[in-house]
Scaffold this active site. Structure first.
Site, PDB file in Angstrom:
ATOM      1  N   ASP A  65      14.031  51.274 -10.571  1.00 22.40           N
ATOM      2  CA  ASP A  65      15.879  50.344 -10.634  1.00 22.40           C
ATOM      3  C   ASP A  65      16.618  51.947 -10.907  1.00 22.40           C
ATOM      4  OD1 ASP A  65      15.631  51.663 -13.386  1.00 22.40           O
ATOM      5  OD2 ASP A  65      16.101  49.517 -14.289  1.00 22.40           O
TER       6      ASP A  65
ATOM      7  N   ASP B 186      11.970  40.737  -9.294  1.00 24.76           N
ATOM      8  CA  ASP B 186      10.956  41.087 -10.383  1.00 24.76           C
ATOM      9  C   ASP B 186      11.638  40.445 -11.702  1.00 24.76           C
ATOM     10  OD1 ASP B 186      14.148  42.604 -10.080  1.00 24.76           O
ATOM     11  OD2 ASP B 186      13.703  42.504 -12.535  1.00 24.76           O
TER      12      ASP B 186
ATOM     13  N   CYS C 230      -4.187  25.601 -13.851  1.00 18.59           N
ATOM     14  CA  CYS C 230      -4.249  26.734 -13.902  1.00 18.59           C
ATOM     15  C   CYS C 230      -5.017  27.116 -13.800  1.00 18.59           C
ATOM     16  CB  CYS C 230      -2.900  27.075 -15.341  1.00 18.59           C
ATOM     17  SG  CYS C 230      -3.077  29.032 -14.472  1.00 18.59           S
TER      18      CYS C 230
ATOM     19  N   CYS D 165      -5.493  30.863 -14.423  1.00 13.31           N
ATOM     20  CA  CYS D 165      -5.712  31.983 -14.994  1.00 13.31           C
ATOM     21  C   CYS D 165      -6.593  32.051 -16.115  1.00 13.31           C
ATOM     22  CB  CYS D 165      -4.444  32.076 -15.467  1.00 13.31           C
ATOM     23  SG  CYS D 165      -4.286  31.607 -17.151  1.00 13.31           S
TER      24      CYS D 165
ATOM     25  N   CYS E 159      -6.136  30.097 -19.487  1.00 14.36           N
ATOM     26  CA  CYS E 159      -5.890  28.502 -19.056  1.00 14.36           C
ATOM     27  C   CYS E 159      -7.313  28.007 -18.704  1.00 14.36           C
ATOM     28  CB  CYS E 159      -5.562  27.869 -18.391  1.00 14.36           C
ATOM     29  SG  CYS E 159      -3.501  28.336 -18.769  1.00 14.36           S
TER      30      CYS E 159
ATOM     31  N   HIS F 223      -0.835  34.373 -18.762  1.00 14.20           N
ATOM     32  CA  HIS F 223      -1.227  33.283 -17.745  1.00 14.20           C
ATOM     33  C   HIS F 223       0.571  33.109 -16.478  1.00 14.20           C
ATOM     34  CE1 HIS F 223       0.280  28.732 -17.186  1.00 14.20           C
ATOM     35  NE2 HIS F 223       0.940  28.641 -17.527  1.00 14.20           N
TER      36      HIS F 223
END
Ligand SMILES: [Zn+2]
Length: 368
Positions: free
Chosen positions: A91, A266, A306, A308, A311, A337
């Site tokens: 940025d 973002d 999920c 991930c 999970c 997650h």
């Protein structure tokens, strides 16, 4: 940098594309995790890679104050210094230095912002020229123009000044040469005022930059106001350039952004939420890990469908216990997650756009 638009949803305008940089090809729509100080907070790069992140965002202000861009340039730039070989975006530093102004700790004029830093209290001046020089040294693939970002509740007269300054500063940024692999994105301002957004957009498009961002959203306005700006403005952004919505990051925000034809976003939210014991639930809503029903819930993961690793491995009861006992691992597990939720949702939307079933996918996903 080369941007190829692969497919556009005829009903919504949602887009799938490829953004080619020196450090890799980015498949859009893409969620970019934020590596403020050259690291995604608490999460090793290997995990960021395994989660499928394609590009991360570094923060020019923080890296300029410490350790300073000289040392990062000496190391070979952000990629070599931090050992993240994939694309980086930095940025402009503007968001942070203008937040000093909002706290009465900075002076703004046509040359930029003069402020005292929070660490040693040293006086600094960052304007378009300084921002470009710092970002050149940092060496990210995508660099952002230094813009004037007023608060969400600013009077129209103040937003008007910001639009004019952002235009003048964009022209100054373009005059400063970057490294051969770097591309500059310009940032549209204008707050909640459609006429000013339009004025900002037209002025910046005439400069023919590599990409365009919608700035000044998510700086204190309501969710409805943010949605309205995104929905009304994104269709005017050049179709053949990547479009970036800065600083948003809930599943709802991503749904609205992608449905409006945005390619990149973002947010620090996935890691910040985890530090507060919060996570993205099935419908995209933010929920707390400390809810009473979780104490004895040994069977259910955070989110049932999920994929991930958190999970797939842990129960709600165990994660709640870790959080209440301040065990540091819980911040990692919740961040994994939350990051997975946004990266995977972006990927699923991309696949749906490519396969001509985006509207159906969004309806079935039921993100609120
Ligand atoms: Zn999960």
């Amino acid at each position: 940098m080369k941007f190829t638009l692969q497919k556009t949803c005829a009903i919504t305008g949602a887009r799938a594309g490829l953004l080619e940089t020196k450090h890799g090809i980015i498949e859009t729509p893409v969620f970019m995790p934020v590596a403020t100080k050259g690291s995604v907070r608490g999460i090793p790069w290997q995990t960021i890679h395994d989660l499928g992140a394609q590009i991360v965002l570094g923060n020019t202000y923080h890296l300029h104050i410490r350790p300073g861009e000289e040392i990062i340039e000496k190391a070979g730039g952000l990629h070599a210094w931090s050992k993240w070989p994939k694309p980086y975006l930095t940025d402009s530093g503007g968001f942070q230095v203008f937040s000093f102004a909002r706290r009465g700790k900075a002076k703004i004029d046509d040359s930029g912002v003069t402020f005292k830093d929070d660490l040693a209290g040293n006086t600094h001046h960052i304007g378009p020229k300084e921002s470009m020089q710092i970002q050149r040294a940092l060496g990210a693939d995508i660099v952002m123009a230094f813009d004037h970002c007023p608060p969400g509740n600013a009077e129209k007269a103040e937003v008007e000044i910001a639009v004019k300054r952002t235009q003048a500063w964009a022209e100054q940024c373009l005059e400063i040469s970057l490294k051969p692999h770097q591309d500059l994105f310009l940032i549209v301002q204008g707050g909640r005022h459609e006429d000013l957004r339009q004025e900002s957009l037209e002025g910046l498009i005439s400069l023919n930059a590599s990409g365009y961002a919608l700035g000044g959203v998510s700086v204190g306005e309501s969710r409805e106001e943010v949605d309205k700006v995104v929905q009304s403005m994104s269709k005017y952004l050049p179709a053949d350039k990547p479009r970036y919505l800065m600083g948003v990051g809930t599943p709802h925000d991503l749904k609205v952004a992608v449905s409006s034809g945005i390619d990149m976003f973002d947010c620090v939210l996935p890691t910040r939420l985890s530090r507060h014991g919060s996570y993205f639930a099935e419908n995209g809503k933010v929920k707390s890990i400390t809810q009473k029903a979780f104490t004895e819930d040994l069977e259910t993961p955070l989110v049932s469908d999920c994929a991930c690793s958190t999970c797939q491995t842990f129960s709600r009861a165990y994660l709640k216990h870790l959080f209440l006992r301040s065990e540091l691992t819980v911040y990692y597990y919740l961040s994994v997650h939350n990051l997975h939720t946004l990266i995977n949702f972006s990927k699923q939307m991309r696949q749906a756009i490519l396969e001509d079933r985006f509207v159906q996918f969004i309806a079935e996903k039921n993100i609120i």
